[in-house]
Scaffold this motif. Structure first.
Motif, short mmCIF file in Angstrom:
data_model
loop_
_atom_site.label_atom_id
_atom_site.label_comp_id
_atom_site.label_asym_id
_atom_site.label_seq_id
_atom_site.Cartn_x
_atom_site.Cartn_y
_atom_site.Cartn_z
N ALA A 9 110.81 56.04 -46.04
CA ALA A 9 111.77 54.67 -46.84
C ALA A 9 110.57 54.20 -47.47
N GLY A 58 112.05 57.48 -61.39
CA GLY A 58 112.84 58.32 -60.38
C GLY A 58 113.06 59.77 -60.46
N VAL A 59 112.22 60.38 -61.41
CA VAL A 59 112.28 61.45 -61.70
C VAL A 59 111.49 62.67 -61.17
N ASN A 60 110.52 61.93 -60.66
CA ASN A 60 109.26 63.04 -59.84
C ASN A 60 109.00 62.37 -58.39
N PRO A 61 110.28 62.58 -57.77
CA PRO A 61 109.78 62.00 -56.27
C PRO A 61 109.13 62.86 -55.44
N LEU A 91 108.47 64.86 -52.29
CA LEU A 91 109.34 65.77 -51.54
C LEU A 91 108.76 66.06 -50.23
N LEU A 101 113.54 64.28 -68.43
CA LEU A 101 114.20 64.96 -67.33
C LEU A 101 114.01 66.51 -67.37
N LYS A 153 116.28 68.90 -62.20
CA LYS A 153 116.49 67.37 -61.76
C LYS A 153 118.02 67.06 -61.93
N TYR A 198 119.94 67.26 -59.35
CA TYR A 198 120.34 66.73 -58.14
C TYR A 198 120.19 65.28 -58.36
N LEU A 199 119.26 64.95 -59.15
CA LEU A 199 118.73 63.37 -59.16
C LEU A 199 119.82 62.79 -60.21
N ARG A 222 122.54 59.75 -59.09
CA ARG A 222 122.47 58.53 -59.88
C ARG A 222 123.96 58.07 -60.49
N ASN A 242 117.12 50.74 -61.31
CA ASN A 242 117.31 51.20 -59.94
C ASN A 242 118.04 50.06 -59.22
N THR A 296 112.49 48.84 -41.84
CA THR A 296 112.02 48.78 -43.24
C THR A 296 112.94 47.74 -44.03
#
Lengths: 157, 124, 280
Positions: free
Chosen positions: A11, A25-28, A30, C23, C27, C29-30, C34, C71, C175
């Motif tokens: 987290a 948020g395109v290269n998290p 993993l 993108l 990607k 799944y991303l 979203r 986000n 957290t």
């Protein structure tokens, strides 16, 4: 207060990535079972006081350069060793600070410490035991984050 | 004014507040920042302050600034990884006006500055 | 249901043109993660269907760009309606209704809950308020569950939430931060589709319906506004998003200025002097 877990690390890591390394948020990051391999860059912060231990980030050299470039807004081949030390030091500081918030009140965070070169591959944290670990890849490069507690402190609780 | 011992963090914050139209002074710890305040004119409107720094930490800096009449107008915003409830209360009690927990996105900094009336909310 | 290659190509082309974000393949799944909540919110069942709509409707395409580039929802980011709420609306209602009246507020598209909890915090801080209750509704079951839990990440509590409110109304849980029980008690949650006939709800003093109408076509906007008006007290207040209005859509509302914000009130109410409204 329960000890930090791998889920907590995940987290925290997601938030650090979204803030500094992967704002779109395109290269998290993993998670996977693969650990980084030498040559390594190791960044750590120590926690003292009510809880004693370390938060350690281990990067493949390439991952450290990529992370530094992303944090500093530079190209990966432009970053100097000083840039890497400063940037990964700040990453472990932010992650360590967030881990500290899960620990008993009255814990203090040290300034970050970064090790590169041959000594990084053989670095040890004596008299400590690992309590959780998150590892995986980011842009094909490997990074691990782990939390270690002093053996004596662990026995006391 | 951006006060943080990490050059990387100073760079990130400089980039964000420059885009919001601020001119930026940088200091690597609380002591450097106090020294800088003696020389800069006009006085910065707002200081973004890390907590854990060598020589003089952010909480000590806030306490020092709050006890000096000359800096009464300056807005103090902590930007730190210290995120326990009790730590935030301590910083507010010492005189900090706002608090951003690291990690943060650029929008978080901009919105907090807007809440403090330092950025027209339209820009945010 | 997975996006087809063609749909993904459309989305990646769109965000590349509009936001200079690349993108890469893989990607998908991303994009799905979203867009799914957004698709649900507009009443579209699948992401594929949503992407198909984006190819015809500019508004939907803009939403996709937004969803893939930002986000978190902010708490008090658009300060004007909240300032108007505390400075104009709450005192007005306190005067009209008297101290014993329980204010009823509706947050009509509450998403992950920042709006209803912000309103609750503002009401707690407002000395003129006696009692209040807030109904928060959303079309998405997932969002309702999230909002009800009242748990937010560090990144979320950084967004436009004044720190005195964070320390006063939130507890640290692992957290995350959780809205205090005392505050959550005053907010109830219910799944409601604004584009369909509404359940029978008790009349509201204030309705927040921000950034929802933009998702609907003119006819739907008109029927949503009419249904909402029927659930408002005749001297109640409606807040819309900054880019939204009732003008030219529903004549039953009149625009009024409240502080630096615009609000809307059922038409008859604006002519009645303070104190002259019927007892509730």
């Amino acid at each position: 207060m329960s000890a930090p877990t791998t889920d907590d690390l995940h987290a925290i890591t997601e938030q650090v990535w979204l803030s500094y390394l992967d704002p779109e948020g395109v290269n998290p990051f993993l998670p996977s079972s693969e650990a980084p391999e030498s040559p390594l860059v190791i960044a750590s912060v120590s926690v003292t006081g009510a809880w004693e231990g370390h938060v350690i980030m281990t990067f493949s050299e390439q991952a450290a350069e990529l992370a530094s470039a992303a944090l500093l807004g530079m190209e990966a081949d432009e970053v100097t060793p000083d840039d890497v030390a400063d940037a990964v030091g700040e990453l472990v500081n932010v992650i360590g600070g967030n881990v500290k918030s899960l620990l008993p009140d009255g814990s203090l965070l040290s300034l970050p410490h970064v090790v590169t070169g041959d000594s990084a591959g053989t670095a040890k944290w004596p008299a400590t035991v690992e309590i959780c670990r998150l590892q995986g890849s980011w842009q094909e490069e490997k990074i691990a984050i782990s939390v270690w507690t002093s053996k004596s402190a662990g026995e006391g609780s | 004014m951006v006060i943080d011992d990490s050059r990387a963090m100073r760079l990130i914050l400089r980039r964000i507040v420059t885009q919001l139209g601020f001119e930026v002074h940088e200091a690597g710890n609380g002591k450097e920042a106090l020294d800088l305040l003696e020389t800069v004119d006009p006085m910065p409107q707002v200081a973004l302050i890390d907590w854990n720094m060598p020589v003089m930490n952010g909480l000590e800096f806030v306490t020092a600034v709050r006890s000096d009449e000359r800096f009464r107008q300056m807005t103090l915003m902590m930007v730190t990884t210290e995120s326990e409830h009790g730590q935030i209360v301590r910083a507010l009690a010492a005189g900090a006006h706002e608090y951003v927990i690291k990690p943060f996105t650029p929008e978080a900094i901009a919105e907090k500055l807007a809440l403090l009336g330092l950025v027209p909310s339209g820009i945010v | 249901m997975a996006l087809t290659q063609h749909e993904f190509a459309f989305v990646s082309g769109l965000v590349r043109r509009e936001a200079a974000i690349v993108l890469e393949a893989g990607k998908e799944y991303l994009v799905e993660a979203r867009l799914l909540p957004l698709a649900r919110r507009t009443g579209t069942v699948t992401v594929s269907e949503f992407v198909a709509r984006a190819q015809r409707e500019r508004v939907i395409a803009d939403q996709i760009v937004d969803a893939l580039t930002t986000n978190e929802t902010s708490w008090l980011r658009d300060r004007e309606p909240f300032t108007a709420f505390t400075d104009s609306v709450v005192p007005d209602l306190a005067e009209r209704r008297g101290p014993q009246h329980k204010l009823r507020i509706w947050s009509a598209a509450c998403s992950s809950g920042q709006e209803p909890y912000s309103l609750a915090m503002l009401l707690e801080e407002s000395v003129r308020t006696g009692r209040y209750e807030i109904l928060a509704t959303d079309i998405s079951t997932e969002m309702i569950e999230r909002a009800k839990a009242g748990r937010y990440s560090q990144l979320e509590v950084n967004r436009g939430l004044p720190v005195p409110m964070l320390v006063r109304y939130f507890d640290r849980v692992g957290t995350e931060w959780q809205v205090a029980e005392a505050l959550r008690r005053n907010v109830s949650f219910q799944k409601v589709n604004l584009a369909a006939p509404l359940p029978q709800l008790a009349p509201f003093d204030v309705v927040f319906l921000r950034n929802v109408l933009i998702y609907f076509d003119l006819e739907t906007k008109r029927s949503v506004l009419r249904r909402i008006r029927s659930l408002m007290r005749p001297d109640g207040w409606l807040f819309l998003g900054a880019a939204e209005t009732t003008i030219g859509i529903d004549d039953g509302f009149e625009r009024v200025v409240a502080g630096r914000a615009s609000a809307y009130r059922p038409r008859a109410a604006t002519t009645a002097p303070v104190g002259a409204t019927r007892k509730g």
